[in-house]
Scaffold this active site. Structure first.
Site, PDB file in Angstrom:
ATOM      1  CE  LYS A   1      42.876  48.820  -2.551  1.00  0.00           C
ATOM      2  NZ  LYS A   1      41.847  49.627  -3.262  1.00  0.00           N
TER       3      LYS A   1
ATOM      4  CB  SER B   1      39.333  50.972  -0.498  1.00  0.00           C
ATOM      5  OG  SER B   1      39.683  50.709  -1.851  1.00  0.00           O
TER       6      SER B   1
ATOM      7  CB  SER C   1      39.422  53.126  -3.939  1.00  0.00           C
ATOM      8  OG  SER C   1      38.371  52.946  -3.044  1.00  0.00           O
TER       9      SER C   1
HETATM   10  N1  GLN Z   1      34.191  54.468  -1.406  1.00  0.00           N
HETATM   11  C1  GLN Z   1      33.597  53.702  -2.441  1.00  0.00           C
HETATM   12  C2  GLN Z   1      33.031  52.433  -1.842  1.00  0.00           C
HETATM   13  O1  GLN Z   1      33.082  52.284  -0.689  1.00  0.00           O
HETATM   14  C3  GLN Z   1      34.593  53.383  -3.508  1.00  0.00           C
HETATM   15  C4  GLN Z   1      35.555  52.344  -3.106  1.00  0.00           C
HETATM   16  C5  GLN Z   1      36.502  51.986  -4.204  1.00  0.00           C
HETATM   17  O2  GLN Z   1      36.722  52.759  -5.141  1.00  0.00           O
HETATM   18  N2  GLN Z   1      37.066  50.795  -4.102  1.00  0.00           N
HETATM   19  O3  GLN Z   1      32.569  51.566  -2.524  1.00  0.00           O
END
Ligand code: GLN
Length: 487
Positions: free
Chosen positions: A76, A151, A175
């Site tokens: 990532k 994400s 995410s």
């Molecule tokens: N969807 C959540 C957010 O927008 C979690 C994102 C994540 O785990 N990086 O913060």
């Protein structure tokens, strides 16, 4: 070449069925052929991948012992990679070449893993759909009009489409697990502190945790044991010994007590998701597991608490992007104030800006007690809920996401609806627990994920349950039709 099992690939490499260079070329060809339609990669490091593969082949000829030697993987784009573009999905870091490797990157490289490139992601990991990336949205290989989740959407799409056998991700509120669920693959988020955050660009430091996106629990176990462990460069990394997860997968689950939280049974869950989950639970009961009703009463407060804590930490972490030391700098600043203001306004996208503003607000003098302190108290209650549940059960199971993948653009104008997509994953992050998402069926032709949550540092049990389930079913081996190897 079949990328479905890392153990299978490792055996093939050792038997000499193919070399790491051939395997790496195969993945690079798949990326070349399919990535334009998915946008899963921000950077492909073909030349250095082939060089690393040749080095791995040499090690294999000399009898390399680690199962990951010669296995290609994508990171990532939140992990710093020495000499390689590291953008975090943001215009702010559009040209940032990291001067060092994250610990996760170093450890995997030391195990002989071959890095293919860096995957697309929501900007600074803020999002649940991979639509907030400066580099454009990632598409879901099951239906390219749909989101892959976020994400870590680029990593999930790349694995689901069979471009790579495994990819790293990070999980702050879901995410790793949610994109795994939405693309029909396996995702594992370990206990907070299990994996070093050194060199992982910070979003919310008390929540961020590196994880794995791959095809099976067996693969996740192998990769996690290579990445995990204490790191003196991360003061929050846990000094706990790392079990050999991949050696502890086998065994039956007779007598396993599975907690089913009443609060996970909400009317917002898609009917197909509930049906797939019910069938999955039944197959675990058929293996001798026992279902136990439990309560996690503060679950409804998890999303509101998270959207105070995470923005607060993000506003502090992202203050380092000031246009001075690194990152985007505006042209011709009039003065220092103008430099800060314009560099940050130009460099950050809408969602990141929204989080920074919320975070700055909840931390500000008059509001700290009312919001931030209150959210921290709620966080403690959420953790206490889980702790009392784990006094009675071995794991907790529920859906990963209330719905299957949704359409690109469907939730972008309504951040709160987007935030609610993480209702089942966020509490787990606030409590710092390990959890996996494994494919457990389909709803309207789209993959559904089952979330298996364990107590702190009990990854072994989570992986064992996931592995047992994957021995009984083949949902984790289903491929989106357009990306089957022969397609
Ligand atoms: N969807 C959540 C957010 O927008 C979690 C994102 C994540 O785990 N990086 O913060």
């Amino acid at each position: 070449m079949n990328l479905d099992s890392l153990v299978g690939l490792a055996d093939g490499l050792r038997r000499g069925d193919f070399s790491s260079e051939e395997l790496t070329r195969h993945c690079l060809d798949r990326i070349e052929q399919h990535d334009a339609g998915l946008n899963a990669f921000i950077t492909v490091t073909a030349d250095s991948a082939l060089a690393a593969a040749r080095e791995a082949d040499q090690k294999l000829r000399n009898g390399a012992t680690h199962a990951l030697t010669g296995i290609p993987l994508a990171h990532k784009d939140i992990f710093c990679t020495d000499g390689v573009l590291t953008t975090c999905g943001s215009k702010m870091l559009e040209n940032f070449i990291a001067p060092y490797d994250a610990t996760v990157v170093t450890r995997l490289r030391e195990h002989g893993v071959v890095m293919l490139g860096k995957t697309n992601m929501d900007e600074f990991a803020m999002g649940s759909s991979n639509e907030s990336s400066f580099f454009g949205a990632v598409r879901n290989p099951w239906n390219t009009d749909l989101v892959p989740g976020g994400s870590s959407g680029g990593s999930a799409a790349a694995v689901a489409a069979g471009l790579v056998p495994v990819a790293t991700g990070t999980d702050t509120g879901g995410s790793v697990r949610q994109p795994a669920a939405l693309t029909g693959i396996t995702g594992m988020k370990p206990t907070y502190g299990r994996v070093s955050r050194y060199g992982m660009i910070a979003f919310a430091s008390s929540l961020d945790q590196a994880g794995v996106l791959c095809r099976s629990a067996r693969d996740a176990a192998l990769v996690l044991e290579a990445m995990a462990g204490f790191d003196e460069r991360d003061s929050t990394s846990a000094p706990a010994a790392v079990p050999a997860f991949s050696q502890q997968l086998d065994g039956d689950i007779a007598g396993l007590r599975i907690g089913l939280p009443a609060q996970f049974d909400t009317p917002d869950i898609d009917r197909g998701v509930s049906a797939a989950l019910a069938a999955a639970l039944q197959s675990l009961v058929d293996e001798g597991a026992e279902l136990v009703d439990i309560e996690l009463p503060h679950t409804p407060l998890s999303v509101p608490a998270y959207y105070v804590v995470a923005p607060a930490e993000c506003s502090s972490n992202l203050s380092r992007f000031d246009g001075v030391r690194f990152g985007h700098r505006c042209d011709n600043p009039r003065d220092l104030e103008d430099l800060y203001r314009r560099s940050r306004t130009e460099g950050f996208g809408a969602e990141v800006t929204r989080r920074i503003l919320t975070g700055t607000y909840v931390l500000s003098a008059g509001y700290f007690d009312a919001y931030y302190l209150q959210a921290q108290k709620v966080r403690a209650l959420i953790n206490a809920d889980f702790q009392s549940a784990f006094a009675h059960v071995d794991v907790i199971i529920g859906p990963t996401s209330p719905t299957p993948a949704f359409a690109l653009g469907a939730k972008t104008d309504d951040p709160v609806t987007m935030y609610l997509n993480d209702i089942f994953t966020i509490g787990v992050s606030l409590a710092g627990l390990p959890a996996a998402s494994v494919p457990c069926g389909f709803a309207d032709g789209l993959p559904v994920g089952m979330q298996i949550i364990g107590d702190h540092f009990d990854e072994s049990r989570v992986l064992k349950v996931a592995h047992r389930y994957q021995q009984l079913t083949d949902w984790h081996l289903r491929r989106p039709p357009a990306y089957r190897s022969d397609a």
